[in-house]
Design an enzyme around this catalytic site. Structure first.
Site, PDB file in Angstrom:
ATOM      1  N   PRO A 109       0.814  -1.219   0.000  1.00  0.00           N
ATOM      2  CA  PRO A 109       0.000   0.000   0.000  1.00  0.00           C
ATOM      3  C   PRO A 109       0.852   1.275   0.000  1.00  0.00           C
ATOM      4  O   PRO A 109       0.355   2.343  -0.345  1.00  0.00           O
ATOM      5  CB  PRO A 109      -0.809  -0.094   1.298  1.00  0.00           C
ATOM      6  CG  PRO A 109      -0.676  -1.489   1.783  1.00  0.00           C
ATOM      7  CD  PRO A 109       0.590  -2.024   1.215  1.00  0.00           C
ATOM      8  N   GLU A 162       0.427  -7.649   8.591  1.00  0.00           N
ATOM      9  CA  GLU A 162       0.522  -6.183   8.597  1.00  0.00           C
ATOM     10  C   GLU A 162       1.563  -5.677   7.613  1.00  0.00           C
ATOM     11  O   GLU A 162       1.567  -4.508   7.237  1.00  0.00           O
ATOM     12  CB  GLU A 162       0.842  -5.662  10.000  1.00  0.00           C
ATOM     13  CG  GLU A 162      -0.364  -5.540  10.915  1.00  0.00           C
ATOM     14  CD  GLU A 162      -1.562  -4.888  10.238  1.00  0.00           C
ATOM     15  OE1 GLU A 162      -1.481  -3.702   9.893  1.00  0.00           O
ATOM     16  OE2 GLU A 162      -2.587  -5.580  10.056  1.00  0.00           O
ATOM     17  N   ARG A 186       0.527  -9.027 -21.534  1.00  0.00           N
ATOM     18  CA  ARG A 186      -0.150  -8.475 -22.713  1.00  0.00           C
ATOM     19  C   ARG A 186       0.757  -7.582 -23.553  1.00  0.00           C
ATOM     20  O   ARG A 186       0.475  -7.331 -24.718  1.00  0.00           O
ATOM     21  CB  ARG A 186      -1.375  -7.650 -22.287  1.00  0.00           C
ATOM     22  CG  ARG A 186      -2.420  -8.435 -21.548  1.00  0.00           C
ATOM     23  CD  ARG A 186      -3.488  -7.502 -20.997  1.00  0.00           C
ATOM     24  NE  ARG A 186      -4.052  -6.675 -22.032  1.00  0.00           N
ATOM     25  CZ  ARG A 186      -4.989  -7.088 -22.889  1.00  0.00           C
ATOM     26  NH1 ARG A 186      -5.468  -8.302 -22.791  1.00  0.00           N
ATOM     27  NH2 ARG A 186      -5.439  -6.282 -23.821  1.00  0.00           N
ATOM     28  N   ASP A 244      -2.866  -0.356 -28.809  1.00  0.00           N
ATOM     29  CA  ASP A 244      -2.293   0.925 -29.207  1.00  0.00           C
ATOM     30  C   ASP A 244      -3.276   2.049 -28.927  1.00  0.00           C
ATOM     31  O   ASP A 244      -2.928   3.066 -28.354  1.00  0.00           O
ATOM     32  CB  ASP A 244      -1.964   0.930 -30.698  1.00  0.00           C
ATOM     33  CG  ASP A 244      -0.669   0.191 -30.967  1.00  0.00           C
ATOM     34  OD1 ASP A 244      -0.409  -0.142 -32.113  1.00  0.00           O
ATOM     35  OD2 ASP A 244       0.070  -0.049 -29.995  1.00  0.00           O
TER      36      ASP A 244
HETATM   37  C1  9D3 Z   1      -4.343  -1.767   9.651  1.00  0.00           C
HETATM   38  C2  9D3 Z   1      -3.187  -1.302   8.898  1.00  0.00           C
HETATM   39  N1  9D3 Z   1      -3.368  -1.360   7.450  1.00  0.00           N
HETATM   40  C3  9D3 Z   1      -3.598   0.035   6.975  1.00  0.00           C
HETATM   41  C4  9D3 Z   1      -4.881   0.244   6.333  1.00  0.00           C
HETATM   42  C5  9D3 Z   1      -2.134  -1.788   6.878  1.00  0.00           C
HETATM   43  C6  9D3 Z   1      -2.201  -2.746   5.756  1.00  0.00           C
HETATM   44  C7  9D3 Z   1      -1.314  -3.793   5.766  1.00  0.00           C
HETATM   45  C8  9D3 Z   1      -1.320  -4.704   4.722  1.00  0.00           C
HETATM   46  C9  9D3 Z   1      -3.085  -2.633   4.697  1.00  0.00           C
HETATM   47  C10 9D3 Z   1      -3.080  -3.564   3.654  1.00  0.00           C
HETATM   48  C11 9D3 Z   1      -2.206  -4.586   3.678  1.00  0.00           C
HETATM   49  C12 9D3 Z   1      -2.187  -5.585   2.581  1.00  0.00           C
HETATM   50  N2  9D3 Z   1      -2.157  -4.936   1.258  1.00  0.00           N
HETATM   51  C13 9D3 Z   1      -1.241  -5.239   0.355  1.00  0.00           C
HETATM   52  O1  9D3 Z   1      -0.395  -6.082   0.584  1.00  0.00           O
HETATM   53  C14 9D3 Z   1      -1.229  -4.525  -0.913  1.00  0.00           C
HETATM   54  C15 9D3 Z   1      -2.043  -3.445  -1.402  1.00  0.00           C
HETATM   55  C16 9D3 Z   1      -3.150  -2.759  -0.841  1.00  0.00           C
HETATM   56  O2  9D3 Z   1      -3.649  -3.015   0.252  1.00  0.00           O
HETATM   57  N3  9D3 Z   1      -3.703  -1.737  -1.579  1.00  0.00           N
HETATM   58  C17 9D3 Z   1      -3.243  -1.388  -2.796  1.00  0.00           C
HETATM   59  N4  9D3 Z   1      -2.222  -2.002  -3.368  1.00  0.00           N
HETATM   60  C18 9D3 Z   1      -1.640  -3.026  -2.661  1.00  0.00           C
HETATM   61  S1  9D3 Z   1      -0.351  -3.921  -3.189  1.00  0.00           S
HETATM   62  C19 9D3 Z   1      -0.275  -4.853  -1.853  1.00  0.00           C
END
Ligand code: 9D3
Length: 249
Positions: A90, A117, A155, A170
């Site tokens: 994230p 987490e 792709r 394209d």
């Molecule tokens: C309670 C704490 N969370 C904050 C909202 C932390 C959190 C930890 C792990 C939130 C999401 C995750 C797991 N998410 C991913 O591994 C992830 C992700 C995402 O949650 N949103 C957008 N892209 C991605 S890429 C990997």
């Protein structure tokens, strides 16, 4: 292109990649896909991949050692040195088509999917080259993001899509939204197909489609249009579209 995914849920990656365009590309060996489970690199009897966070707080954190050993094994699978280790998280840079086009030039992408987490920060600093995100919403782990990367980059590899799809790609990458599509019946309960598409006049059809693409982009994604330099002809087509929209008010 080789994809190596480090994940606690390897079946999720292998199963989902076995369909459609990605499935065919893997069968044809145009792309390679391997999965590496950190759990297979643990040495304790409980096969522990996570532990409690220093400083306290909720949830668990993925340990460095199993992840490091999994990535090292993935690197051994490739003689090339032009690889990147990408942590899906994230906190990452938001994935765009431009980012994916650039990444498609590498011969190996090692995609690290986190769970819990997150991952011990020392692994991210020492091992990962980039950090990528799907966008500002919360999902439960990196696997779905890794699948998005695998699908979208596959792709882009020459020969993976048929000629028709490649042409469409394209037009999708020209910074505009797609034109509307219609198929049979010509007239149905839901209305009729625009006459120009039945005319056989290829010049007029192309012109209409460009006008629709410009108009739809202006209505639905004005941000895309602002970022784009329009030709004089496109400018005229967009004005035409806007006049036609006002007529039906
Ligand atoms: C309670 C704490 N969370 C904050 C909202 C932390 C959190 C930890 C792990 C939130 C999401 C995750 C797991 N998410 C991913 O591994 C992830 C992700 C995402 O949650 N949103 C957008 N892209 C991605 S890429 C990997």
């Amino acid at each position: 292109m080789r994809f190596d995914v480090v994940t606690l849920f390897p079946e999720m990656i292998l199963e989902s990649s076995s369909y459609g365009v990605t499935g065919t590309a893997i069968e044809k060996k145009v792309v390679g896909l391997s999965v590496w489970n950190p759990r297979d690199y643990t040495h304790d009897r409980h096969r522990t991949v996570d532990d409690r966070p220093y400083g306290g707080g909720p949830g668990m954190v993925m340990k460095c050692q199993p992840l490091c050993d999994a990535v090292d094994d993935a690197k051994l699978k490739n003689k090339n040195t032009d690889y990147k280790v990408i942590y899906l998280s994230p906190q990452g840079r938001q994935i765009t088509q431009e980012l994916l086009v650039e990444a498609s030039q590498y011969s190996q992408l090692i995609l690290v999917a986190g769970r819990y987490e997150g991952i011990d920060e020392r692994f991210i600093d020492a091992v990962c080259d980039e950090e990528w995100s799907l966008g500002d919403y919360v999902i439960s782990g990196g696997e779905l993001a890794a699948l998005v990367v695998i699908d979208s980059i596959t792709r882009l590899i020459p020969g993976v899509l048929g000629d028709e799809d490649s042409a469409q790609q394209d037009s999708h990458m020209n910074g505009l939204l797609d034109t509307p599509h219609y198929t049979r019946p010509e007239k149905g309960e839901l209305g009729a197909v625009p006459n120009v598409l039945l005319s056989g006049n290829h010049k007029a059809i192309e012109r209409w489609r460009m006008k629709q693409a410009l108009g739809r982009t202006a209505l639905k994604r004005p941000d895309l249009l602002k970022a784009k330099e329009l030709s004089a002809e496109q400018d005229a087509l967009l004005k035409e579209f806007r006049n036609e929209v006002h007529e039906s008010d």
